[in-house]
Write an enzyme that holds these catalytic residues in place. Structure first.
Site, mmCIF file in Angstrom:
data_model
loop_
_atom_site.group_PDB
_atom_site.id
_atom_site.type_symbol
_atom_site.label_atom_id
_atom_site.label_comp_id
_atom_site.label_asym_id
_atom_site.label_seq_id
_atom_site.Cartn_x
_atom_site.Cartn_y
_atom_site.Cartn_z
ATOM 1 N N GLY A 168 0.841 -1.189 0.000
ATOM 2 C CA GLY A 168 0.000 0.000 0.000
ATOM 3 C C GLY A 168 0.876 1.239 0.000
ATOM 4 O O GLY A 168 2.109 1.154 0.040
ATOM 5 N N SER A 169 0.260 2.382 0.018
ATOM 6 C CA SER A 169 0.999 3.634 -0.139
ATOM 7 C C SER A 169 2.000 3.867 0.982
ATOM 8 O O SER A 169 3.123 4.329 0.742
ATOM 9 C CB SER A 169 0.014 4.800 -0.214
ATOM 10 O OG SER A 169 -0.821 4.822 0.947
ATOM 11 N N GLU A 174 3.740 1.883 2.684
ATOM 12 C CA GLU A 174 4.878 0.959 2.728
ATOM 13 C C GLU A 174 5.854 1.163 1.579
ATOM 14 O O GLU A 174 6.947 0.581 1.577
ATOM 15 C CB GLU A 174 4.428 -0.512 2.678
ATOM 16 C CG GLU A 174 3.523 -0.932 3.810
ATOM 17 C CD GLU A 174 2.085 -0.587 3.508
ATOM 18 O OE1 GLU A 174 1.494 -1.196 2.611
ATOM 19 O OE2 GLU A 174 1.558 0.321 4.176
ATOM 20 N N GLU A 226 -4.692 -9.337 2.528
ATOM 21 C CA GLU A 226 -3.740 -9.434 3.639
ATOM 22 C C GLU A 226 -3.870 -10.729 4.434
ATOM 23 O O GLU A 226 -2.867 -11.255 4.930
ATOM 24 C CB GLU A 226 -3.902 -8.223 4.562
ATOM 25 C CG GLU A 226 -3.317 -6.938 3.992
ATOM 26 C CD GLU A 226 -4.297 -6.151 3.129
ATOM 27 O OE1 GLU A 226 -3.965 -5.022 2.741
ATOM 28 O OE2 GLU A 226 -5.388 -6.696 2.832
ATOM 29 N N HIS A 244 -0.382 -3.342 5.095
ATOM 30 C CA HIS A 244 -0.707 -1.938 4.848
ATOM 31 C C HIS A 244 -1.413 -1.334 6.046
ATOM 32 O O HIS A 244 -2.554 -1.686 6.357
ATOM 33 C CB HIS A 244 -1.597 -1.835 3.614
ATOM 34 C CG HIS A 244 -2.004 -0.440 3.270
ATOM 35 N ND1 HIS A 244 -1.127 0.613 3.245
ATOM 36 C CD2 HIS A 244 -3.220 0.083 2.947
ATOM 37 C CE1 HIS A 244 -1.760 1.711 2.912
ATOM 38 N NE2 HIS A 244 -3.036 1.425 2.734
ATOM 39 N N HIS A 301 -13.995 -28.122 23.181
ATOM 40 C CA HIS A 301 -14.779 -27.355 22.216
ATOM 41 C C HIS A 301 -16.225 -27.180 22.670
ATOM 42 O O HIS A 301 -16.933 -26.301 22.178
ATOM 43 C CB HIS A 301 -14.741 -28.055 20.858
ATOM 44 C CG HIS A 301 -15.353 -27.281 19.726
ATOM 45 N ND1 HIS A 301 -15.386 -25.899 19.677
ATOM 46 C CD2 HIS A 301 -15.985 -27.694 18.588
ATOM 47 C CE1 HIS A 301 -15.985 -25.503 18.569
ATOM 48 N NE2 HIS A 301 -16.368 -26.562 17.901
ATOM 49 N N GLY A 342 -9.222 -22.703 14.402
ATOM 50 C CA GLY A 342 -10.574 -22.845 13.893
ATOM 51 C C GLY A 342 -11.014 -21.758 12.938
ATOM 52 O O GLY A 342 -12.122 -21.816 12.402
#
Length: 545
Positions: A48-49, A51, A70, A93, A300, A421
């Site tokens: 992105g801008s 980075e 991402e 980003h 669980h 999960g």
């Protein structure tokens, strides 16, 4: 419960040039030199801008692996880190990109993947206001799914912060960390930071280890429960030797995400359920349970009653102090599994001869008499045809029970699944593993719903030309949600039906080959074509019970 930690002393590497006397370089140069020192030559990202300055004059000896979202990027890096057992670096980003990646960061924390996430941030000159793309609280945004998160106070502190992040990511228990870097930091001057060695093996307290060894030696009927740390630490062969020496039955821990004992071995007893009463029932009759590299225990669904049968003693080896702290009873030893098992092997054999427990009954062969492929037949056929040494990456929750029966895994690094999960891990993680291990056939087994969480990972697979076969179990819905709903007395929940998904078409649109299978007699040939394909290949199998 006793918890003891003794860390192996670290031996620092001697830097070629002391950092204090080195000539200043840019932040960017210092960071890439540091990463080289850690053996890193790959950055996974979606740019992105904020980075872009990081990649000015991108080094020729590095490669940038592009993912189209991402969460895909982080999961690819996760798979790569697990396959290589090395650090992986991720570029995200700013705030929005980190937000997109949160599901995969959660999973990476559970898989203990050593990831260094370098996130973009607006320029420091704008941080006093409310600029576009501002990450208002970089230290908080990714919490609690990273071990550490920091935005350095000064540009010249960025290399040291990333050096600290590298060490924290690799320190047991391993996991992701994040450093937020403002866009205008990368061209600022900074001092080089030499990579250091930090010990990553925990040695057990000798007295507790001896107590565990004596208890195991004197047990009438010991049992082992093995978890992901065994495979991660390459301790599988040592655990097999210890189990054989003591005639111990061995269970896979509930919801374990790696293969930590050969599932065809006569001492392998099966997979513990993530239910308290089920764990107690399976381990009944054993007077000692040794948990190796796993929680004790992961549940669980709600349960009641004891955690083990009366008279059963619990011992646990784990490198995770938090995990040891919440173990409800017994003795927890904070240690890396491999050295502890080796020390017990050297010092403690059984006090008396023990008879070998009866081996687990193998699953009966499946036959299909109707026109449809069943999940069991699909998994059995895959087991028959998978290449030797292949790696299974699973994200097909409703198919996992039949995989436990009909698709045994026998070796280290042979099986991986999502640890927390969260769906969307399996396909991009398989791409990252295939990139890291071109010598092994990687097979992703995905539910149709699971596949759609990160289907754009096929584009990265095609672009990278990795050796990957994707088997989509197309049952037309979220079958595991339908099954779980019955625990709440719900016959058919809303929103669980899928349809109209053309997986071969999705594969072709992204540069991969593929086909759909609807009849049992076509399945074997389709899988053979997939394993012979030089390109990533998708086999979508329509299944019915």
């Amino acid at each position: 419960m006793n918890v003891v930690n003794s860390a192996t002393p670290a031996t620092p590497a001697t830097p070629e040039v002391p950092a204090a006397s080195a000539a200043p370089v840019t932040v960017r140069q210092a960071v890439f030199d540091l990463l080289r020192g850690h053996g890193v030559d790959t950055v996974f990202g979606n740019p992105g801008s904020t980075e872009l300055p990081m990649f000015r004059d991108f080094p020729a000896d590095f490669r940038y692996v592009l993912g189209l979202q991402e969460s895909v990027v982080v999961a690819m890096a996760d798979g790569h880190a697990q396959a290589t057992r090395r650090l992986a670096v991720v570029n995200l980003h700013s705030a929005a990109g980190v937000g997109h990646a949160m599901g995969s960061l959660y999973t990476a924390a559970k898989t203990r993947a050593p990831l260094v996430v370098i996130a973009g941030q607006q320029s420091r000159s704008l941080l006093h206001g409310e600029p576009y793309l501002l990450n208002e609280d970089p230290g908080l945004l990714a919490s609690p799914h990273v071990k550490w998160s920091r935005e350095p106070a000064r540009p010249e502190d960025v290399p040291a912060a990333i050096a600290r992040a590298c060490h924290l990511a690799l320190t047991p228990p391993m996991g992701p960390v994040m450093v937020s870097v403002p866009a205008d930091d990368w061209d600022r001057p900074a001092s080089p930071v030499a990579p250091r060695k930090v010990g990553t093996v925990l040695n057990a307290d000798p007295e507790l280890l001896a107590e565990t060894g004596r208890a195991l030696a004197g047990a009438r009927s010991p049992a082992f429960v093995v978890g992901a740390e065994v495979d991660r630490e390459q301790a599988l062969d040592d655990v097999v030797e210890l189990a054989e020496a003591h005639g111990a039955r061995v269970w896979a821990a509930p919801m374990s995400h790696r293969c930590s004992f050969p599932e065809r071995h006569p001492l392998f007893a099966g997979f513990l359920p993530p239910v308290r009463e089920g764990v107690v029932a399976e381990l009944a009759g054993h007077d000692l349970v040794l948990v190796l590299g796993a929680p004790a225990f992961t549940y669980h669904v709600p349960g009641e009653g004891p955690f083990l049968s009366p008279g059963t003693r619990l011992y646990q080896f784990t490198d995770d102090a938090q995990r040891a702290a919440w173990t409800p009873e017994g003795v927890s030893v904070l240690t890396s599994v491999r050295p502890a098992v080796r020390q017990i092997l050297a010092a403690h054999g059984p006090d008396r001869p023990r008879s070998r427990p009866a081996p687990r009954r193998p699953a009966e062969r499946v036959t299909v008499t109707g026109p449809y492929v069943t999940p069991s037949y699909l998994v059995q056929t895959l087991a028959d045809l998978r290449p030797k040494g292949s790696v299974i990456v699973e994200e097909a929750p409703s198919t996992r029970p039949v995989m436990c029966e009909h698709l045994p895994n026998d070796g280290p690094d042979s099986f991986f699944t999502t640890a927390g999960g969260a769906l969307g891990y399996g396909l991009p993680a398989a791409v990252g593993m295939a990139l890291a291990r071109p010598d092994r056939q990687v097979i992703a087994v995905l539910g149709d719903g699971s596949a759609m969480y990160a289907i754009q990972a096929l584009w990265s697979a095609a672009r990278l030309g990795v050796r990957l076969v994707v088997v989509v179990v197309d049952n037309g819905g979220y079958a595991t949600v339908d099954s779980f709903a019955r625990r709440f007395g719900i016959d058919k929940p809303s929103g669980t039906e899928l349809g109209g998904l053309d997986f071969p078409g999705l594969a072709a649109a992204q540069g991969c080959s593929g086909e759909q299978v609807t009849r049992p007699e076509a399945l074997g040939q389709a899988l053979r074509r997939a394993f012979e394909s030089p390109l990533p290949y998708v086999v979508s199998v329509v299944v019915r019970q």
